[in-house]
Design a protein around this motif. Structure first.
Motif, PDB file in Angstrom:
ATOM      1  N   ASN A  40       0.805  -1.229   0.000  1.00 28.87           N
ATOM      2  CA  ASN A  40       0.000   0.000   0.000  1.00 28.87           C
ATOM      3  C   ASN A  40       0.832   1.270   0.000  1.00 28.87           C
ATOM      4  OD1 ASN A  40       0.999   0.213   2.578  1.00 28.87           O
ATOM      5  ND2 ASN A  40      -0.944  -0.122   3.623  1.00 28.87           N
ATOM      6  N   GLN A  41       2.100   1.164  -0.315  1.00 24.70           N
ATOM      7  CA  GLN A  41       2.946   2.353  -0.315  1.00 24.70           C
ATOM      8  C   GLN A  41       2.596   3.267  -1.479  1.00 24.70           C
ATOM      9  OE1 GLN A  41       6.929   2.579   0.999  1.00 24.70           O
ATOM     10  NE2 GLN A  41       7.139   0.370   1.136  1.00 24.70           N
ATOM     11  N   SER A  42       2.565   4.562  -1.201  1.00 18.99           N
ATOM     12  CA  SER A  42       2.327   5.548  -2.234  1.00 18.99           C
ATOM     13  C   SER A  42       3.501   5.578  -3.211  1.00 18.99           C
ATOM     14  CB  SER A  42       2.149   6.931  -1.607  1.00 18.99           C
ATOM     15  OG  SER A  42       2.170   7.931  -2.600  1.00 18.99           O
ATOM     16  N   LYS A  43       3.179   5.749  -4.471  1.00 13.90           N
ATOM     17  CA  LYS A  43       4.213   5.855  -5.499  1.00 13.90           C
ATOM     18  C   LYS A  43       4.379   7.296  -5.956  1.00 13.90           C
ATOM     19  CE  LYS A  43       4.898   2.299  -8.118  1.00 13.90           C
ATOM     20  NZ  LYS A  43       4.794   1.255  -9.157  1.00 13.90           N
ATOM     21  N   PHE A 218       8.191   9.044 -17.239  1.00 16.48           N
ATOM     22  CA  PHE A 218       8.219   8.986 -18.699  1.00 16.48           C
ATOM     23  C   PHE A 218       8.249   7.512 -19.097  1.00 16.48           C
ATOM     24  CE2 PHE A 218      11.012   9.565 -22.668  1.00 16.48           C
ATOM     25  CZ  PHE A 218       9.903   9.713 -23.488  1.00 16.48           C
ATOM     26  N   ASP A 219       7.150   7.022 -19.641  1.00 14.95           N
ATOM     27  CA  ASP A 219       7.016   5.587 -19.913  1.00 14.95           C
ATOM     28  C   ASP A 219       7.971   5.082 -20.982  1.00 14.95           C
ATOM     29  OD1 ASP A 219       5.015   5.178 -18.017  1.00 14.95           O
ATOM     30  OD2 ASP A 219       3.430   5.803 -19.401  1.00 14.95           O
ATOM     31  N   ASP A 220       8.431   5.977 -21.879  1.00 23.94           N
ATOM     32  CA  ASP A 220       9.323   5.552 -22.957  1.00 23.94           C
ATOM     33  C   ASP A 220      10.790   5.852 -22.650  1.00 23.94           C
ATOM     34  OD1 ASP A 220       7.366   4.493 -24.610  1.00 23.94           O
ATOM     35  OD2 ASP A 220       6.911   6.427 -25.528  1.00 23.94           O
ATOM     36  N   TYR A 221      11.123   5.922 -21.377  1.00 26.93           N
ATOM     37  CA  TYR A 221      12.502   6.229 -21.002  1.00 26.93           C
ATOM     38  C   TYR A 221      13.428   5.126 -21.510  1.00 26.93           C
ATOM     39  CZ  TYR A 221      16.443   7.719 -18.092  1.00 26.93           C
ATOM     40  OH  TYR A 221      17.666   8.161 -17.646  1.00 26.93           O
ATOM     41  N   TYR A 222      14.551   5.545 -22.094  1.00 27.87           N
ATOM     42  CA  TYR A 222      15.418   4.591 -22.783  1.00 27.87           C
ATOM     43  C   TYR A 222      16.110   3.595 -21.861  1.00 27.87           C
ATOM     44  CZ  TYR A 222      19.440   7.390 -21.284  1.00 27.87           C
ATOM     45  OH  TYR A 222      20.377   8.049 -20.534  1.00 27.87           O
ATOM     46  N   SER A 227       9.146   2.479 -12.795  1.00 27.98           N
ATOM     47  CA  SER A 227       7.844   2.467 -12.138  1.00 27.98           C
ATOM     48  C   SER A 227       7.923   2.683 -10.624  1.00 27.98           C
ATOM     49  CB  SER A 227       7.131   1.142 -12.423  1.00 27.98           C
ATOM     50  OG  SER A 227       7.926   0.048 -11.995  1.00 27.98           O
ATOM     51  N   GLU A 228       9.138   2.917 -10.103  1.00 28.57           N
ATOM     52  CA  GLU A 228       9.281   3.184  -8.665  1.00 28.57           C
ATOM     53  C   GLU A 228       8.375   4.338  -8.236  1.00 28.57           C
ATOM     54  OE1 GLU A 228      11.410   1.670  -5.298  1.00 28.57           O
ATOM     55  OE2 GLU A 228      11.810   1.214  -7.402  1.00 28.57           O
ATOM     56  N   TRP A 229       8.360   5.410  -9.043  1.00 26.31           N
ATOM     57  CA  TRP A 229       7.563   6.585  -8.703  1.00 26.31           C
ATOM     58  C   TRP A 229       6.697   7.005  -9.891  1.00 26.31           C
ATOM     59  CZ3 TRP A 229       8.031   6.762  -3.767  1.00 26.31           C
ATOM     60  CH2 TRP A 229       9.260   6.484  -3.164  1.00 26.31           C
ATOM     61  N   ASP A 230       5.413   7.206  -9.618  1.00 24.01           N
ATOM     62  CA  ASP A 230       4.521   7.718 -10.656  1.00 24.01           C
ATOM     63  C   ASP A 230       4.693   9.223 -10.826  1.00 24.01           C
ATOM     64  OD1 ASP A 230       3.427   5.217 -11.144  1.00 24.01           O
ATOM     65  OD2 ASP A 230       1.827   5.490  -9.673  1.00 24.01           O
ATOM     66  N   THR A 231       4.863   9.930  -9.710  1.00 20.68           N
ATOM     67  CA  THR A 231       5.092  11.374  -9.746  1.00 20.68           C
ATOM     68  C   THR A 231       6.220  11.733  -8.796  1.00 20.68           C
ATOM     69  OG1 THR A 231       3.543  11.936  -7.948  1.00 20.68           O
ATOM     70  CG2 THR A 231       2.645  11.803 -10.196  1.00 20.68           C
ATOM     71  N   VAL A 232       6.913  12.821  -9.117  1.00 16.84           N
ATOM     72  CA  VAL A 232       7.946  13.385  -8.249  1.00 16.84           C
ATOM     73  C   VAL A 232       7.622  14.863  -8.086  1.00 16.84           C
ATOM     74  CG1 VAL A 232      10.398  13.858  -7.927  1.00 16.84           C
ATOM     75  CG2 VAL A 232       9.686  11.728  -9.030  1.00 16.84           C
ATOM     76  N   THR A 233       7.437  15.290  -6.842  1.00 12.29           N
ATOM     77  CA  THR A 233       7.090  16.681  -6.564  1.00 12.29           C
ATOM     78  C   THR A 233       8.141  17.311  -5.662  1.00 12.29           C
ATOM     79  OG1 THR A 233       4.715  16.234  -6.737  1.00 12.29           O
ATOM     80  CG2 THR A 233       5.368  18.240  -5.563  1.00 12.29           C
ATOM     81  N   PHE A 234       8.666  18.452  -6.072  1.00 15.01           N
ATOM     82  CA  PHE A 234       9.567  19.249  -5.238  1.00 15.01           C
ATOM     83  C   PHE A 234       8.750  20.389  -4.632  1.00 15.01           C
ATOM     84  CE2 PHE A 234      12.355  17.139  -8.200  1.00 15.01           C
ATOM     85  CZ  PHE A 234      13.478  16.832  -7.450  1.00 15.01           C
ATOM     86  N   ARG A 235       8.643  20.396  -3.313  1.00 15.51           N
ATOM     87  CA  ARG A 235       7.935  21.478  -2.629  1.00 15.51           C
ATOM     88  C   ARG A 235       8.944  22.488  -2.089  1.00 15.51           C
ATOM     89  NH1 ARG A 235       4.006  19.470   1.884  1.00 15.51           N
ATOM     90  NH2 ARG A 235       3.935  21.742   2.151  1.00 15.51           N
ATOM     91  N   ILE A 236       8.697  23.754  -2.314  1.00 12.75           N
ATOM     92  CA  ILE A 236       9.604  24.803  -1.852  1.00 12.75           C
ATOM     93  C   ILE A 236       9.142  25.263  -0.481  1.00 12.75           C
ATOM     94  CG2 ILE A 236      10.473  27.125  -2.247  1.00 12.75           C
ATOM     95  CD1 ILE A 236       9.383  24.896  -5.150  1.00 12.75           C
ATOM     96  N   ILE A 237       9.951  24.951   0.540  1.00 14.11           N
ATOM     97  CA  ILE A 237       9.621  25.300   1.922  1.00 14.11           C
ATOM     98  C   ILE A 237      10.857  25.954   2.548  1.00 14.11           C
ATOM     99  CG2 ILE A 237       8.764  24.452   4.145  1.00 14.11           C
ATOM    100  CD1 ILE A 237       7.640  22.017   2.713  1.00 14.11           C
ATOM    101  N   TYR A 516      17.529   7.249  -7.963  1.00 14.42           N
ATOM    102  CA  TYR A 516      18.380   6.720  -6.900  1.00 14.42           C
ATOM    103  C   TYR A 516      17.631   6.584  -5.576  1.00 14.42           C
ATOM    104  CZ  TYR A 516      22.442   7.627  -9.929  1.00 14.42           C
ATOM    105  OH  TYR A 516      23.361   7.638 -10.963  1.00 14.42           O
ATOM    106  N   MET A 517      16.367   6.963  -5.554  1.00 11.79           N
ATOM    107  CA  MET A 517      15.540   6.880  -4.349  1.00 11.79           C
ATOM    108  C   MET A 517      14.594   5.700  -4.512  1.00 11.79           C
ATOM    109  SD  MET A 517      14.772  10.961  -4.066  1.00 11.79           S
ATOM    110  CE  MET A 517      16.148  12.138  -4.097  1.00 11.79           C
ATOM    111  N   LYS A 518      14.778   4.665  -3.703  1.00 13.02           N
ATOM    112  CA  LYS A 518      14.050   3.416  -3.889  1.00 13.02           C
ATOM    113  C   LYS A 518      13.102   3.139  -2.718  1.00 13.02           C
ATOM    114  CE  LYS A 518      16.485   2.308  -7.596  1.00 13.02           C
ATOM    115  NZ  LYS A 518      15.870   2.260  -8.940  1.00 13.02           N
TER     116      LYS A 518
END
Length: 520
Positions: A40-43, A218-222, A227-237, A516-518
């Motif tokens: 159930n881990q978020s991707k 990007f599904d067509d990455y060479y 599939s480790e992460w569906d989205t990557v968000t950088f929040r500015i705090i 590199y984040m698994k």
């Protein structure tokens, strides 16, 4: 102010920091982050950073935090792997034909995010743009390139004006990311900046300035499945306390620049831990040497250096998360000079004597610009420096600036006597940092120039013998340590808070590269 009074003030400073940390404890530790089961881990990966990126022109910045974001959507010909070893990336193989020619064969089947194929024409377009446009921030690091010859669809010859010993290192860092020639020529540069595409593992979704940057896989990455992460968000705090609280309560997965007062909280909180690594970034004060400024006199610059207790900065403000240095080139970089590492100058009497010799027996007034929230404890360190300089009569007007305003100030050459800066080295070669001492780089900015350094720079830039080139670069660092165009303070340690569901160890280049984040 005598040493005893300063010590008492510094002790009080530590107590205040501890108290502030305790006040924040209610924000995170009661709820805390919990480690989910694999099913159930978020991707969706969320990373909290202290300052926003500068934009999507990969050739027109020299900012590490911006590059750490860009790496997720733009690729290089070469890249350092998770073990800091340089490897081919978009390059499939390469051959050093002669001292001025590098032949690169490209990987085939690589696609940009819009589906266009990556070819030799994109390499030519990307590298010649940065090499031939003097107004771009990264031009000084690529103007060595004379031209890029397209041999065939997947092969290029990269030709330099003169022998270039660092060419592969240059092709693995800021400014050498690959751009889509056809897409930019068809849509225009302004369109690209608003709708950027690259060949990297993640593609752009949105950027809300001073809030967040969002990418999706990007599904067509060479390189295959990501599939480790569906989205990557950088929040500015920018606020340390908010960034830490978001980590502790599960609002973010990773938080950068965890302040020393919160290390124990992050480690003791259920579901989070602190990851540390020595960075490749030196924190410095960059001084004006322009005629009319007190700091144009080397004796004044040396006096400032001797008045600042770098050991106390690293122990008190950073709680040991820094190593005092007299050079901006740390271990792991070609050209590192060991005698300038883990050492510093501190002698108040010598500082006062140098000021008197320079005609300032009662000190003088100066301005220090400092970012706030960009580097580990930058504001606190700046405040301590103000107190230390007051001991020798130097009255400092401290100007804190938001990062974007700070960058604009530097770019416009509106810097006054001094400003704090963190200098990284993504080339891992002292040729990169040494070039910042060059007179050409400093015209109108600090106006620093040293004839001996100019001579050594000219020799080292075309020297293909690693043994003698290393000695030339080390000699430049020794001269600079004495001439003090910068006050070298310390090399930072990286302090990153990580949710325990993620396996991630920071690297010395401070890149936040999502592959590199698994998930554990």
């Amino acid at each position: 102010m005598n040493k005893k009074i300063l010590s008492l003030l510094l002790f009080a400073f530590v107590l205040i920091l501890s108290a502030c940390s305790s006040d924040d404890s209610s924000n995170g530790e009661a709820g805390g982050s919990t480690t989910s089961t694999p099913e159930n881990q978020s991707k969706d990966l969320t990373i909290a950073i202290g300052s926003d990126m500068l934009g999507f022109d990969i050739h027109d910045h020299s900012n590490t935090s911006t590059e750490s974001i860009h790496q997720n959507m733009f690729d290089y010909l070469f890249k350092r792997d998770a073990n800091d070893e340089l490897q081919p990336m978009l390059a499939d193989s390469y051959e050093i034909v002669n001292d001025t020619t590098l032949k690169v064969s490209l990987k085939q089947g690589v696609k940009f995010h819009n589906g266009d194929e990556f070819t030799a024409e994109d390499v030519k377009f990307s590298l010649e743009r940065v090499a031939q446009t003097p107004t771009l921030k990264e031009n000084p690091n690529y103007k060595q390139i004379k031209e890029v010859q397209v041999v065939d669809k997947y092969t290029v010859n990269i030709i330099t004006f003169e022998p270039e010993p660092s060419i592969i290192h240059r092709l693995s860092r800021i400014g050498s990311g690959m751009l889509p020639k056809k897409y930019i020529e068809e849509n225009g540069w302004d369109y690209f900046l608003e709708h950027p595409i690259g060949t990297g593992p993640y593609k752009f979704v949105e950027w809300v300035r001073d809030n967040k940057i969002v990418f999706e896989k990007f599904d067509d990455y060479y390189q295959g499945d990501i599939s480790e992460w569906d989205t990557v968000t950088f929040r500015i705090i920018p606020e340390n306390s908010t960034r830490v609280s978001e980590l502790l309560t599960g609002g973010v997965d990773i938080a950068t620049n965890i302040p020393p007062a919160d290390w124990d909280r992050v480690n003791s909180n259920k579901g989070t831990s602190l990851k540390q690594e020595v960075s490749n970034r030196a924190i410095i004060l960059k001084l004006r040497t322009t005629e009319g400024y007190p700091t144009s006199d080397v004796r004044v610059r040396q006096a400032i250096d001797y008045a600042i207790n770098d050991g106390m900065l690293t122990e008190v403000a950073l709680k040991g998360a820094g190593i005092p240095v007299l050079s901006i080139v740390g271990p792991g970089n070609f050209g590192h000079e060991p005698s300038l590492y883990n050492t510093f100058n501190y002698d108040l009497e010598k500082s006062k004597k140098l000021l008197a010799e320079a005609g300032y027996p009662d000190g003088f007034e100066m301005t220090l610009h400092s970012p706030k929230g960009r580097y580990l404890m930058d504001a606190e360190v700046s405040e301590l420096i103000v107190g230390m300089l007051s001991q020798v009569g130097i009255k400092v007007k401290l100007e804190f600036m938001e990062w974007s305003n700070f960058v604009e100030m530097r770019n416009a050459n509106k810097n006054k006597d001094a400003y704090m800066l963190g200098m990284g080295n993504s080339m891992y070669d002292a040729a990169y940092t040494a070039d910042f001492y060059s007179a050409e780089r400093n015209v109108g900015h600090t106006d620093y120039s040293n004839p001996k350094i100019e001579e050594l720079l000219a020799q080292s830039k075309v020297n293909m013998d690693p043994t003698t080139r290393e000695k030339q670069l080390q000699e430049i660092e020794k001269i600079a340590a004495e001439d003090t165009p910068y006050i070298n303070l310390y090399i930072e340690e990286i302090n990153v808070g990580v949710n325990d569901r993620i396996d991630f160890t920071p690297t010395s280049d401070e890149m936040l590269y999502a592959p590199y984040m698994k998930l554990k």
